[in-house]
Design an enzyme around this catalytic site. Structure first.
Site, mmCIF file in Angstrom:
data_model
loop_
_atom_site.group_PDB
_atom_site.id
_atom_site.type_symbol
_atom_site.label_atom_id
_atom_site.label_comp_id
_atom_site.label_asym_id
_atom_site.label_seq_id
_atom_site.Cartn_x
_atom_site.Cartn_y
_atom_site.Cartn_z
ATOM 1 N N HIS A 31 -42.541 -12.020 -59.465
ATOM 2 C CA HIS A 31 -43.518 -11.267 -58.656
ATOM 3 C C HIS A 31 -44.242 -10.169 -59.456
ATOM 4 O O HIS A 31 -45.200 -9.586 -58.952
ATOM 5 C CB HIS A 31 -42.834 -10.616 -57.448
ATOM 6 C CG HIS A 31 -42.344 -11.597 -56.427
ATOM 7 N ND1 HIS A 31 -43.172 -12.540 -55.849
ATOM 8 C CD2 HIS A 31 -41.105 -11.805 -55.895
ATOM 9 C CE1 HIS A 31 -42.458 -13.283 -54.996
ATOM 10 N NE2 HIS A 31 -41.209 -12.853 -55.004
ATOM 11 N N ASP A 55 -38.716 -21.198 -56.881
ATOM 12 C CA ASP A 55 -38.283 -20.120 -55.979
ATOM 13 C C ASP A 55 -39.045 -20.278 -54.659
ATOM 14 O O ASP A 55 -40.198 -20.702 -54.645
ATOM 15 C CB ASP A 55 -38.604 -18.767 -56.622
ATOM 16 C CG ASP A 55 -38.015 -17.589 -55.857
ATOM 17 O OD1 ASP A 55 -36.992 -17.046 -56.308
ATOM 18 O OD2 ASP A 55 -38.608 -17.200 -54.816
ATOM 19 N N HIS A 95 -40.335 -18.153 -52.802
ATOM 20 C CA HIS A 95 -41.500 -17.260 -52.720
ATOM 21 C C HIS A 95 -42.501 -17.632 -53.809
ATOM 22 O O HIS A 95 -42.113 -18.012 -54.912
ATOM 23 C CB HIS A 95 -41.065 -15.801 -52.909
ATOM 24 C CG HIS A 95 -40.032 -15.350 -51.918
ATOM 25 N ND1 HIS A 95 -38.683 -15.415 -52.187
ATOM 26 C CD2 HIS A 95 -40.160 -14.868 -50.665
ATOM 27 C CE1 HIS A 95 -38.011 -14.976 -51.131
ATOM 28 N NE2 HIS A 95 -38.877 -14.640 -50.187
ATOM 29 N N ASP A 110 -33.559 -19.644 -53.489
ATOM 30 C CA ASP A 110 -33.673 -19.152 -52.120
ATOM 31 C C ASP A 110 -34.374 -20.142 -51.188
ATOM 32 O O ASP A 110 -34.582 -19.827 -50.008
ATOM 33 C CB ASP A 110 -34.343 -17.770 -52.066
ATOM 34 C CG ASP A 110 -35.498 -17.624 -53.041
ATOM 35 O OD1 ASP A 110 -35.917 -18.643 -53.626
ATOM 36 O OD2 ASP A 110 -35.992 -16.497 -53.206
HETATM 37 ZN ZN LIG Z 1 -37.659 -15.696 -53.995
#
Ligand SMILES: [Zn+2]
Length: 308
Positions: free
Chosen positions: A125, A162, A164, A245
């Site tokens: 991120h 991931d 996200h 995740d």
């Molecule tokens: Zn994540």
């Protein structure tokens, strides 16, 4: 040659507030599961000290200075709403980068068949000049540029599974066609980016997954978007932003993968690394917040890496 595993005790010393999902116990769970006899052939190495200046491959100097200045002498400070730093966070983040760069050296110099880096904080991120989403610096992006600088890799593919979207990696390589960024992620979900229409210089391939979907949509996205993009790009190195995740047990998302899906995806990328990249494959831990889901998924992932 076997699979190498980089860890370091300082990764446990990056502290987050009580109740925060990105916590040292994540690495303890991974350590415990990889302690099993099935992983006795892993080449376990403590992350070496590297060149801190490689942070500048992906981030401007004034931003790096701001992060360094924010590190507290005691306690825990907030960098943003969900990103924090403690006294050892700088060393942990830099050591994560050192480990990723060392992993790149290992696969280019023939010291390992492939490498998994079990580090925290995560990185995907972190944008060029913004620390966010539990991430201070973008470890995968730095490692990709390191492969280009040190080993003259022309093309590097980063595959991010991931749950996200890796907004930071997308931001850093938005106008850089020498790096392919492919991401599968739940959408809508934090951080909000990752639509199919976001394509950068033609080097960004987003495969958003609807909430409550699982193996079928994930594998379809891999087969129809991620793998053909890698085949067309012919990378010299594949880096996995390996967050776990999207596992069905994870509390932060609603994608229903099992450890078998991570085993399968790992095998697919190993096959592509064999076809295009001289088997060079480096995997970096990102997210994964249910300790059992994380541990079982890492075991499946590393077990597959070890099958060569
Ligand atoms: Zn994540």
């Amino acid at each position: 040659m076997t699979t190498r595993l980089y860890t370091h005790p300082v990764f446990l010393e990056h502290l987050t507030p009580p109740g925060h999902p990105e916590r040292p116990d994540r690495l303890r769970a991974i350590e415990r599961v990889l302690d099993d006899e099935a992983f006795s052939a892993l080449d376990r190495v403590e992350a070496p000290e590297g060149d801190e200046a490689t942070i500048l491959y992906a981030h401007p100097e004034d931003f790096v200075g701001r992060v360094r200045a924010a590190i507290p002498e005691s306690g825990i400070v907030s960098i943003d709403a969900d990103t924090s730093a403690s006294p050892k966070s700088w060393q942990a983040a830099v050591t994560a980068i050192d480990a990723a760069n060392a992993a790149v050296d290992d696969v280019f110099e023939g010291r390992a068949a492939n490498v998994f880096v079990a580090a925290r904080p995560p990185g995907h991120h972190a944008e060029k000049a913004t620390a966010m989403g539990f991430c201070l610096f973008n470890t995968a992006a730095i490692a990709a540029r390191y492969a280009q600088e040190k080993h003259l890799a022309e093309r590097v593919a980063i595959v991010d599974w991931d749950v996200h979207h890796g907004n930071g990696t997308q931001d850093i390589f938005w106008d850089d066609p020498s790096v392919l960024y492919c991401s599968t992620h739940q959408m809508p979900l934090y951080p909000g980016t990752g639509a199919k229409s976001e394509t950068g210089a033609g080097n960004i391939v987003n495969a958003p997954l609807a909430p409550s979907t699982g193996s079928d949509t994930f594998r379809d996205a891999f087969l129809s978007r991620v793998l053909p993009s890698i085949d067309a790009f012919q990378p010299d190195l594949i880096i996995i932003s390996a967050g776990f995740d999207a596992h069905h047990r994870d509390p932060l998302a609603a994608i229903n993968l099992t450890e078998d899906d991570f085993d399968w995806a790992t095998g697919q990328l190993m096959e592509r690394a064999g076809r295009h990249s001289g088997n060079r494959l480096v995997s970096l831990l990102e997210g994964g917040y249910d300790l059992q889901g994380l541990a079982f998924s890492v075991a499946a992932h590393v077990g597959r890496l070890m099958k060569g």
